[in-house]
Enzyme design. Structure first.
Site, PDB file in Angstrom:
ATOM      1  N   SER A 181       0.806  -1.222   0.000  1.00 32.18           N
ATOM      2  CA  SER A 181       0.000   0.000   0.000  1.00 32.18           C
ATOM      3  C   SER A 181       0.841   1.274   0.000  1.00 32.18           C
ATOM      4  O   SER A 181       0.308   2.343  -0.267  1.00 32.18           O
ATOM      5  CB  SER A 181      -0.953   0.017   1.194  1.00 32.18           C
TER       6      SER A 181
ATOM      7  N   LYS B  73       0.879   4.504   6.975  1.00 35.79           N
ATOM      8  CA  LYS B  73       0.378   5.333   5.876  1.00 35.79           C
ATOM      9  C   LYS B  73       1.005   6.720   5.967  1.00 35.79           C
ATOM     10  O   LYS B  73       1.698   7.045   6.922  1.00 35.79           O
ATOM     11  CB  LYS B  73      -1.161   5.495   5.963  1.00 35.79           C
TER      12      LYS B  73
END
Lengths: 159, 177
Positions: B43, B91
């Site tokens: 990701s 993230k």
């Protein structure tokens, strides 16, 4: 040396001082009133043993430096009532995965999940297990007076 | 020859069992200060795990710097997943409280990040479970800030905050469309 003291202070503040908490505000009356001192334990949270009906201390979803003290009305997957007791039509919702639904015992004077929705489980810091002050109400805390917890079949079977 | 082999094996076993006792103790102590974590998944490609597969980056997470919940836009952070309290996700911070974000695949096209929340995204859009799926994340879930990539050795580097192109808070004057 200075850094080490700061480090130690952080650990003591986060791990130990959080155990003895002075509550303020009317949202948990009559179970906990303004300036009561309660004792909270942190093991249940780490072992994921928080249950419906437990009173928890959690980080406020809108300010991580503030703590809120509310009762768990629903865990993930549970059905919770989103309408107030006076509404004619009852509306419900299901608590999403990884979240909990919190409400104060004083429904008329509490900002909780009815206002801001379910909060992530990881914001819970500890479970309140004992009231320490004032002396006349020393002891374990009572069950929810509001009857907002929807009991499922599996809850009654386990009793 | 066989005797030498068993002695060697015993030695190795003693080392391994000692190692596994010492490491958790050290890790618990360091947990408050810094944390080493292996990044799994794609990701955050191409910045982290650019080759994917079995070659995973290892990052150093600074827990001390987030004790007062101070983060900047562009920081790479580790956050407790709002969907699973036992999992941490890594993230990039795209927006802070008060920012307006144009979302990618969220239920609302534009979002104002509420107080005490932030907006996080993986660099590899479409392959990331992030704020575009579950919305703004409460800052109370912040776990650490990734300060360095420490493995593999050829990718050793300090991580500086940087926003990807076209991802970031909207300037309210430019919000024409």
């Amino acid at each position: 040396m200075n850094f080490f003291l700061l480090f130690l202070q952080e650990i003591i503040k986060k791990e130990f001082f959080l155990a003895f908490i002075q509550c303020s505000g009317p949202s948990m009356e009559p179970t906990i009133v303004n300036e009561d001192i309660v004792f909270s334990e942190r093991m249940s949270r780490h072992l994921c043993k928080i249950q419906k009906g437990d009173i928890v201390i959690a980080k406020s979803p809108f300010d991580p430096n503030m703590n809120i003290c509310k009762r768990v009305i629903g865990l993930e997957g549970d059905k919770v009532c989103t309408s107030s007791p006076s509404d004619l039509f009852k509306t419900h919702t299901y608590v999403p995965k990884g979240h909990v639904w919190l409400e104060g015992d004083n429904l008329r004077n509490s900002t909780d999940s009815r206002n801001y929705g379910p909060i992530p489980y990881a914001l819970i810091r500890g479970r309140v297990c004992l009231k320490l002050w004032p002396p006349h109400s020393f002891g374990t805390l009572s069950e929810s007076p509001t009857e907002r917890i929807i009991k499922t079949q599996s809850d009654s079977d386990s009793d | 020859m066989a005797q030498q082999a068993t002695a060697g094996r015993r030695c190795l076993r003693a080392f391994v069992s000692g190692f596994f006792v010492a490491v958790p103790v050290t890790v618990t102590f360091l947990d408050r200060f810094a944390y080493v974590a292996r990044v799994e998944g794609s990701s955050m490609q191409p910045f982290l795990n650019p080759e994917g597969g079995s070659k995973c980056d290892v990052v150093l997470l600074n827990r001390w710097s987030v004790r007062n919940y101070q983060v900047q836009r562009g920081d790479i952070v580790s956050v407790v997943s709002p969907r699973n309290p036992k999992q941490k996700i890594i993230k990039r911070v795209i927006g802070l409280e008060g920012d307006f974000i144009r979302t990618l695949g969220y239920k609302n096209r534009y979002v104002r990040v509420p107080d005490g929340h932030f907006w996080i995204e993986g660099d590899h859009h479409g392959h990331s479970l992030d704020s575009n799926s579950f919305g703004p994340v409460s800052v109370g879930l912040l776990h650490g800030r990734a300060s360095h990539i420490i493995w593999p050795p050829n990718r050793w580097q300090r991580i500086t905050p940087s926003l990807p192109a076209n991802r970031g808070p909207l300037d309210t004057e430019e919000e024409e469309d």
